[in-house]
Scaffold this active site. Structure first.
Site, PDB file in Angstrom:
ATOM      1  N   MET A   1       0.181 -15.944   2.271  1.00 18.12           N
ATOM      2  CA  MET A   1       0.839 -17.169   1.814  1.00 18.12           C
ATOM      3  C   MET A   1       2.277 -17.203   2.312  1.00 18.12           C
ATOM      4  SD  MET A   1      -0.801 -18.185  -1.787  1.00 18.12           S
ATOM      5  CE  MET A   1       0.167 -17.139  -2.825  1.00 18.12           C
ATOM      6  N   GLY A   2       2.595 -16.371   3.315  1.00 17.00           N
ATOM      7  CA  GLY A   2       3.947 -16.371   3.870  1.00 17.00           C
ATOM      8  C   GLY A   2       4.926 -15.575   3.031  1.00 17.00           C
TER       9      GLY A   2
ATOM     10  N   LEU B   1       6.809 -13.355   4.259  1.00 18.45           N
ATOM     11  CA  LEU B   1       6.294 -12.066   4.736  1.00 18.45           C
ATOM     12  C   LEU B   1       7.267 -10.924   4.464  1.00 18.45           C
ATOM     13  CD1 LEU B   1       4.752 -13.101   8.179  1.00 18.45           C
ATOM     14  CD2 LEU B   1       3.677 -13.088   5.909  1.00 18.45           C
ATOM     15  N   HIS B   2       6.705  -9.778   4.079  1.00 13.71           N
ATOM     16  CA  HIS B   2       7.482  -8.550   3.899  1.00 13.71           C
ATOM     17  C   HIS B   2       6.723  -7.419   4.590  1.00 13.71           C
ATOM     18  CE1 HIS B   2       4.478  -7.686   0.876  1.00 13.71           C
ATOM     19  NE2 HIS B   2       4.824  -8.759   0.172  1.00 13.71           N
TER      20      HIS B   2
ATOM     21  N   HIS C   1       2.877  -7.176   4.246  1.00 20.63           N
ATOM     22  CA  HIS C   1       2.101  -8.059   5.137  1.00 20.63           C
ATOM     23  C   HIS C   1       2.103  -7.509   6.564  1.00 20.63           C
ATOM     24  CE1 HIS C   1       3.647 -11.177   2.114  1.00 20.63           C
ATOM     25  NE2 HIS C   1       2.336 -11.305   2.022  1.00 20.63           N
TER      26      HIS C   1
ATOM     27  N   GLN D   1      -4.542  -3.433  -0.444  1.00 26.64           N
ATOM     28  CA  GLN D   1      -5.039  -2.834  -1.697  1.00 26.64           C
ATOM     29  C   GLN D   1      -4.180  -3.246  -2.888  1.00 26.64           C
ATOM     30  OE1 GLN D   1      -5.407   1.580  -2.016  1.00 26.64           O
ATOM     31  NE2 GLN D   1      -4.932   1.114  -4.162  1.00 26.64           N
TER      32      GLN D   1
ATOM     33  N   GLN E   1      -8.887  -8.631  -5.498  1.00 29.46           N
ATOM     34  CA  GLN E   1      -9.124  -9.544  -4.375  1.00 29.46           C
ATOM     35  C   GLN E   1      -9.968  -8.857  -3.289  1.00 29.46           C
ATOM     36  OE1 GLN E   1      -6.151 -12.562  -2.999  1.00 29.46           O
ATOM     37  NE2 GLN E   1      -5.698 -10.989  -1.526  1.00 29.46           N
TER      38      GLN E   1
END
Ligand code: AMP
Length: 310
Positions: free
Chosen positions: A29-30, A32-33, A36, A156, A161
Protein backbone atom coordinates in the site's frame (compact mmCIF):
# COMPACT_ATOMS: atom_id res chain seq x y z
CA UNK A 1 11.94 13.08 -11.00
CA UNK A 2 12.28 9.30 -10.58
CA UNK A 3 13.32 7.02 -13.44
CA UNK A 4 11.30 4.09 -12.07
CA UNK A 5 8.64 3.15 -14.59
CA UNK A 6 5.08 3.61 -13.32
CA UNK A 7 2.26 1.64 -14.93
CA UNK A 8 -1.26 2.81 -14.22
CA UNK A 9 -3.65 0.54 -16.12
CA UNK A 10 -4.28 -3.20 -16.43
CA UNK A 11 -3.69 -2.89 -20.17
CA UNK A 12 -0.27 -1.29 -19.64
CA UNK A 13 0.80 -4.04 -17.19
CA UNK A 14 -0.28 -6.79 -19.57
CA UNK A 15 1.62 -5.23 -22.49
CA UNK A 16 4.71 -4.70 -20.28
CA UNK A 17 4.79 -8.24 -18.87
CA UNK A 18 4.63 -9.96 -22.31
CA UNK A 19 8.32 -9.26 -22.84
CA UNK A 20 9.54 -11.15 -19.78
CA UNK A 21 9.95 -14.78 -18.70
CA UNK A 22 9.32 -14.39 -15.01
CA UNK A 23 7.65 -11.65 -12.96
CA UNK A 24 7.76 -11.31 -9.19
CA UNK A 25 4.87 -9.37 -7.64
CA UNK A 26 5.25 -7.40 -4.40
CA UNK A 27 1.82 -6.08 -3.33
CA UNK A 28 2.02 -3.01 -1.06
CA UNK A 29 0.00 0.00 0.00
CA UNK A 30 3.05 2.25 -0.40
CA UNK A 31 4.76 4.38 2.27
CA UNK A 32 7.60 1.99 1.61
CA UNK A 33 10.14 1.15 4.31
CA UNK A 34 12.96 -1.39 4.63
CA UNK A 35 10.43 -4.16 5.34
CA UNK A 36 8.86 -3.68 1.90
CA UNK A 37 12.27 -3.29 0.26
CA UNK A 38 13.34 -6.66 1.67
CA UNK A 39 10.49 -8.24 -0.31
CA UNK A 40 11.63 -6.39 -3.43
CA UNK A 41 15.19 -7.57 -2.89
CA UNK A 42 14.02 -11.16 -2.59
CA UNK A 43 11.95 -10.86 -5.75
CA UNK A 44 14.86 -9.32 -7.65
CA UNK A 45 16.99 -12.36 -6.80
CA UNK A 46 14.34 -14.80 -8.04
CA UNK A 47 12.79 -13.13 -11.10
CA UNK A 48 13.71 -11.34 -14.29
CA UNK A 49 11.43 -8.40 -13.43
CA UNK A 50 9.66 -7.24 -10.29
CA UNK A 51 6.38 -5.39 -10.17
CA UNK A 52 5.73 -3.47 -6.94
CA UNK A 53 2.08 -2.53 -6.65
CA UNK A 54 1.45 0.65 -4.69
CA UNK A 55 -2.28 0.79 -4.05
CA UNK A 56 -4.14 1.82 -0.92
CA UNK A 57 -6.94 -0.70 -1.21
CA UNK A 58 -10.26 0.78 -0.01
CA UNK A 59 -12.03 -2.56 0.38
CA UNK A 60 -9.78 -3.67 3.24
CA UNK A 61 -10.61 -0.61 5.35
CA UNK A 62 -13.72 -0.29 7.54
CA UNK A 63 -15.57 3.06 7.40
CA UNK A 64 -14.12 3.85 10.85
CA UNK A 65 -10.50 3.15 9.82
CA UNK A 66 -7.74 5.36 8.41
CA UNK A 67 -8.32 5.08 4.61
CA UNK A 68 -8.33 8.84 4.03
CA UNK A 69 -5.29 9.53 6.22
CA UNK A 70 -3.23 6.44 5.30
CA UNK A 71 0.17 7.82 4.17
CA UNK A 72 0.41 8.26 0.39
CA UNK A 73 4.01 9.03 -0.55
CA UNK A 74 4.46 7.96 -4.18
CA UNK A 75 7.42 10.22 -4.98
CA UNK A 76 9.37 9.02 -1.92
CA UNK A 77 8.40 5.41 -2.72
CA UNK A 78 9.76 5.74 -6.27
CA UNK A 79 12.95 7.32 -4.90
CA UNK A 80 13.47 4.37 -2.55
CA UNK A 81 13.05 1.95 -5.46
CA UNK A 82 15.66 3.74 -7.62
CA UNK A 83 18.41 1.62 -6.04
CA UNK A 84 17.03 -1.49 -7.76
CA UNK A 85 17.42 -0.05 -11.27
CA UNK A 86 15.29 -0.86 -14.29
CA UNK A 87 14.34 -4.37 -13.17
CA UNK A 88 11.70 -2.94 -10.87
CA UNK A 89 8.53 -1.25 -12.11
CA UNK A 90 5.60 0.11 -10.14
CA UNK A 91 1.90 -0.50 -10.67
CA UNK A 92 0.02 2.47 -9.23
CA UNK A 93 -3.54 2.30 -10.55
CA UNK A 94 -6.34 4.73 -9.75
CA UNK A 95 -9.13 3.25 -7.63
CA UNK A 96 -11.44 3.25 -10.66
CA UNK A 97 -9.06 0.91 -12.52
CA UNK A 98 -9.12 -1.70 -9.74
CA UNK A 99 -12.82 -1.27 -8.90
CA UNK A 100 -14.67 -0.48 -12.14
CA UNK A 101 -18.03 -0.46 -10.29
CA UNK A 102 -16.65 1.97 -7.69
CA UNK A 103 -15.92 0.95 -4.11
CA UNK A 104 -17.40 1.92 -0.78
CA UNK A 105 -15.86 0.96 2.57
CA UNK A 106 -19.42 0.16 3.63
CA UNK A 107 -19.80 -3.50 2.66
CA UNK A 108 -23.57 -3.19 2.21
CA UNK A 109 -23.02 -0.66 -0.58
CA UNK A 110 -20.40 -2.67 -2.48
CA UNK A 111 -21.13 -3.83 -6.02
CA UNK A 112 -19.14 -6.32 -8.08
CA UNK A 113 -16.97 -9.39 -7.55
CA UNK A 114 -15.28 -10.02 -4.19
CA UNK A 115 -13.28 -12.94 -2.86
CA UNK A 116 -13.54 -14.38 0.67
CA UNK A 117 -11.45 -17.01 2.39
CA UNK A 118 -13.99 -18.37 4.85
CA UNK A 119 -13.07 -19.63 8.31
CA UNK A 120 -9.50 -18.45 8.71
CA UNK A 121 -10.32 -14.93 7.54
CA UNK A 122 -12.61 -14.37 10.53
CA UNK A 123 -10.20 -15.48 13.27
CA UNK A 124 -7.62 -13.29 15.12
CA UNK A 125 -7.50 -10.06 13.05
CA UNK A 126 -10.86 -10.98 11.52
CA UNK A 127 -12.57 -10.62 14.91
CA UNK A 128 -11.53 -6.97 15.08
CA UNK A 129 -11.50 -6.20 11.34
CA UNK A 130 -14.32 -8.40 9.98
CA UNK A 131 -14.03 -7.29 6.32
CA UNK A 132 -10.26 -6.94 6.18
CA UNK A 133 -9.31 -10.27 4.61
CA UNK A 134 -12.17 -10.10 2.11
CA UNK A 135 -10.64 -6.83 0.91
CA UNK A 136 -7.11 -8.25 0.91
CA UNK A 137 -8.16 -11.47 -0.85
CA UNK A 138 -10.06 -9.50 -3.46
CA UNK A 139 -7.22 -7.11 -4.30
CA UNK A 140 -4.58 -9.86 -4.26
CA UNK A 141 -6.68 -11.97 -6.65
CA UNK A 142 -7.05 -8.98 -8.97
CA UNK A 143 -3.31 -8.21 -8.87
CA UNK A 144 -2.34 -11.83 -9.57
CA UNK A 145 -4.81 -12.02 -12.45
CA UNK A 146 -3.49 -8.78 -13.89
CA UNK A 147 0.19 -9.69 -14.01
CA UNK A 148 0.36 -13.52 -13.63
CA UNK A 149 3.47 -13.46 -11.43
CA UNK A 150 5.64 -16.57 -11.04
CA UNK A 151 6.08 -15.63 -7.36
CA UNK A 152 4.18 -13.25 -5.08
CA UNK A 153 5.90 -11.88 -1.97
CA UNK A 154 4.43 -11.23 1.48
CA UNK A 155 5.96 -10.32 4.85
CA UNK A 156 5.68 -12.56 7.90
CA UNK A 157 4.90 -9.33 9.79
CA UNK A 158 1.28 -9.83 8.67
CA UNK A 159 1.28 -13.51 9.47
CA UNK A 160 -2.44 -14.19 9.16
CA UNK A 161 -2.34 -12.54 5.75
CA UNK A 162 0.30 -15.07 4.64
CA UNK A 163 -1.90 -17.95 5.83
CA UNK A 164 -4.98 -16.50 4.12
CA UNK A 165 -3.29 -15.77 0.78
CA UNK A 166 -1.69 -19.20 0.67
CA UNK A 167 -5.12 -20.75 1.13
CA UNK A 168 -6.56 -18.38 -1.49
CA UNK A 169 -3.91 -19.34 -4.04
CA UNK A 170 -4.28 -23.06 -3.28
CA UNK A 171 -8.06 -23.18 -3.25
CA UNK A 172 -8.60 -21.05 -6.37
CA UNK A 173 -5.65 -22.64 -8.24
CA UNK A 174 -4.13 -19.22 -8.87
CA UNK A 175 -0.96 -19.73 -10.94
CA UNK A 176 1.58 -18.19 -8.59
CA UNK A 177 3.68 -19.28 -5.62
CA UNK A 178 3.58 -17.33 -2.35
CA UNK A 179 6.96 -16.49 -0.82
CA UNK A 180 7.01 -15.38 2.83
CA UNK A 181 9.85 -13.07 3.91
CA UNK A 182 11.02 -12.50 7.52
CA UNK A 183 9.86 -9.45 9.48
CA UNK A 184 12.24 -6.49 9.29
CA UNK A 185 12.52 -4.61 12.59
CA UNK A 186 13.67 -1.22 13.84
CA UNK A 187 16.78 -1.33 16.08
CA UNK A 188 14.47 -1.49 19.15
CA UNK A 189 12.82 -4.69 17.87
CA UNK A 190 9.59 -2.91 16.85
CA UNK A 191 8.36 -4.35 13.55
CA UNK A 192 8.63 -1.76 10.79
CA UNK A 193 5.22 -0.50 9.73
CA UNK A 194 3.87 2.39 7.69
CA UNK A 195 1.77 3.24 10.76
CA UNK A 196 4.78 3.68 13.11
CA UNK A 197 4.89 7.36 12.14
CA UNK A 198 1.54 7.84 13.90
CA UNK A 199 3.36 7.48 17.27
CA UNK A 200 5.37 10.16 19.08
CA UNK A 201 9.02 9.30 19.78
CA UNK A 202 8.53 8.21 23.39
CA UNK A 203 5.78 5.79 22.46
CA UNK A 204 7.61 4.52 19.37
CA UNK A 205 11.03 4.03 20.94
CA UNK A 206 10.18 3.27 24.59
CA UNK A 207 6.71 1.71 24.73
CA UNK A 208 6.02 -0.08 21.42
CA UNK A 209 9.22 -2.21 21.53
CA UNK A 210 7.59 -4.13 24.40
CA UNK A 211 5.38 -5.85 21.84
CA UNK A 212 8.32 -7.79 20.41
CA UNK A 213 9.81 -8.24 23.89
CA UNK A 214 6.56 -9.91 24.95
CA UNK A 215 6.55 -12.19 21.91
CA UNK A 216 10.19 -13.15 22.56
CA UNK A 217 9.42 -13.87 26.22
CA UNK A 218 6.59 -16.16 25.12
CA UNK A 219 8.83 -17.90 22.59
CA UNK A 220 11.61 -18.31 25.16
CA UNK A 221 9.19 -19.83 27.68
CA UNK A 222 8.15 -22.34 24.98
CA UNK A 223 11.76 -23.20 24.11
CA UNK A 224 12.76 -23.68 27.76
CA UNK A 225 9.83 -25.96 28.49
CA UNK A 226 10.09 -27.84 25.19
CA UNK A 227 13.49 -29.12 26.29
CA UNK A 228 11.95 -31.28 28.98
CA UNK A 229 8.24 -31.60 28.09
CA UNK A 230 6.62 -33.33 25.11
CA UNK A 231 4.19 -30.48 24.74
CA UNK A 232 3.91 -27.05 26.30
CA UNK A 233 0.73 -25.43 27.63
CA UNK A 234 -0.36 -22.50 25.45
CA UNK A 235 -1.60 -20.77 28.60
CA UNK A 236 1.91 -20.85 30.07
CA UNK A 237 3.38 -19.47 26.82
CA UNK A 238 0.79 -16.68 26.74
CA UNK A 239 1.33 -15.75 30.39
CA UNK A 240 5.02 -15.07 29.72
CA UNK A 241 4.12 -12.53 27.02
CA UNK A 242 1.05 -11.04 28.67
CA UNK A 243 3.05 -10.29 31.82
CA UNK A 244 5.12 -7.79 29.83
CA UNK A 245 2.26 -6.25 27.86
CA UNK A 246 0.01 -5.90 30.90
CA UNK A 247 2.78 -4.10 32.79
CA UNK A 248 3.31 -1.57 29.97
CA UNK A 249 1.41 1.70 30.56
CA UNK A 250 -0.65 2.80 27.55
CA UNK A 251 -0.89 -0.59 25.86
CA UNK A 252 -4.33 -2.12 25.46
CA UNK A 253 -4.29 -5.74 24.32
CA UNK A 254 -6.78 -6.88 21.70
CA UNK A 255 -5.47 -10.44 21.55
CA UNK A 256 -2.36 -12.44 22.40
CA UNK A 257 -2.86 -15.90 20.96
CA UNK A 258 -1.10 -19.17 20.33
CA UNK A 259 -2.62 -20.61 17.16
CA UNK A 260 -2.42 -23.52 14.79
CA UNK A 261 -0.48 -22.21 11.75
CA UNK A 262 -2.91 -23.61 9.15
CA UNK A 263 -6.39 -23.47 10.73
CA UNK A 264 -5.56 -20.51 13.03
CA UNK A 265 -7.55 -22.24 15.79
CA UNK A 266 -6.38 -21.45 19.34
CA UNK A 267 -4.15 -24.20 20.69
CA UNK A 268 -4.28 -25.64 24.19
CA UNK A 269 -0.83 -27.17 23.88
CA UNK A 270 2.12 -26.80 21.51
CA UNK A 271 4.14 -29.83 20.49
CA UNK A 272 7.81 -29.67 21.43
CA UNK A 273 8.87 -31.31 18.17
CA UNK A 274 10.00 -28.71 15.66
CA UNK A 275 8.90 -29.64 12.14
CA UNK A 276 11.78 -28.19 10.14
CA UNK A 277 15.05 -26.46 10.92
CA UNK A 278 14.27 -23.39 8.80
CA UNK A 279 10.52 -23.37 8.38
CA UNK A 280 9.38 -21.21 5.48
CA UNK A 281 5.65 -21.88 5.24
CA UNK A 282 2.69 -22.21 7.62
CA UNK A 283 2.50 -25.96 6.94
CA UNK A 284 6.03 -26.27 8.39
CA UNK A 285 5.41 -24.09 11.44
CA UNK A 286 4.48 -25.64 14.78
CA UNK A 287 2.47 -22.66 16.05
CA UNK A 288 2.02 -18.93 15.64
CA UNK A 289 2.19 -16.56 18.61
CA UNK A 290 0.52 -13.35 17.49
CA UNK A 291 -0.73 -10.20 19.09
CA UNK A 292 -2.61 -7.01 18.32
CA UNK A 293 -2.48 -4.04 20.66
CA UNK A 294 -3.38 -0.40 20.59
CA UNK A 295 -1.43 2.47 22.11
CA UNK A 296 -1.73 6.24 22.15
CA UNK A 297 -0.79 7.97 18.88
CA UNK A 298 -0.25 11.61 17.96
CA UNK A 299 -3.95 12.22 17.34
CA UNK A 300 -5.67 8.84 17.85
CA UNK A 301 -4.88 5.36 19.13
CA UNK A 302 -2.55 3.34 16.92
CA UNK A 303 -3.17 -0.35 16.30
CA UNK A 304 -0.10 -2.55 15.86
CA UNK A 305 0.28 -6.27 15.16
CA UNK A 306 3.28 -8.56 15.41
CA UNK A 307 4.08 -12.25 15.75
CA UNK A 308 6.70 -14.93 16.06
CA UNK A 309 6.41 -18.43 14.63
CA UNK A 310 7.54 -21.61 16.35
P1 AMP B 1 1.55 -3.02 3.48
O1 AMP B 1 2.02 -1.98 2.55
O2 AMP B 1 1.62 -2.64 4.93
O3 AMP B 1 0.22 -3.61 3.08
O4 AMP B 1 2.59 -4.22 3.35
C1 AMP B 1 2.93 -4.76 2.10
C2 AMP B 1 3.74 -6.00 2.31
O5 AMP B 1 4.92 -5.70 3.04
C3 AMP B 1 2.99 -7.07 3.12
O6 AMP B 1 3.28 -8.36 2.59
C4 AMP B 1 3.58 -6.92 4.49
O7 AMP B 1 3.53 -8.09 5.27
C5 AMP B 1 5.01 -6.57 4.15
N1 AMP B 1 5.65 -5.89 5.28
C6 AMP B 1 5.20 -4.80 5.95
N2 AMP B 1 6.00 -4.51 6.98
C7 AMP B 1 6.99 -5.44 6.97
C8 AMP B 1 8.12 -5.70 7.80
N3 AMP B 1 8.40 -4.93 8.84
N4 AMP B 1 8.92 -6.75 7.49
C9 AMP B 1 8.61 -7.53 6.42
N5 AMP B 1 7.57 -7.36 5.62
C10 AMP B 1 6.75 -6.34 5.89
Amino acid sequence: MSTVRVLRTVKEVRAWKKKFQSIGLVPTMGALHEGHLELVQRSMAMNEKTLVSVFVNPSQFAPTEDLSTYPRTLEADLASLERFGSNVSVFHPPVSEMYPCGISTNIDEQIGAFVSVDGIGSKLEGQFRPHFFRGVSTVVTKLINICAPRYTYFGQKDVQQTVVVRRLVNDLFLPTEIVICPTVRESTGLAMSSRNIYMDDTTRFKVAPNIFKALCAAENRYREMAQTEESVSAQVIKEAGLKILEATPGIQIEYFEVSDPVTLDSLDTVSSAAKASQPQHPEQWTAIISTAITLPGRDRRVRLIDNVVL
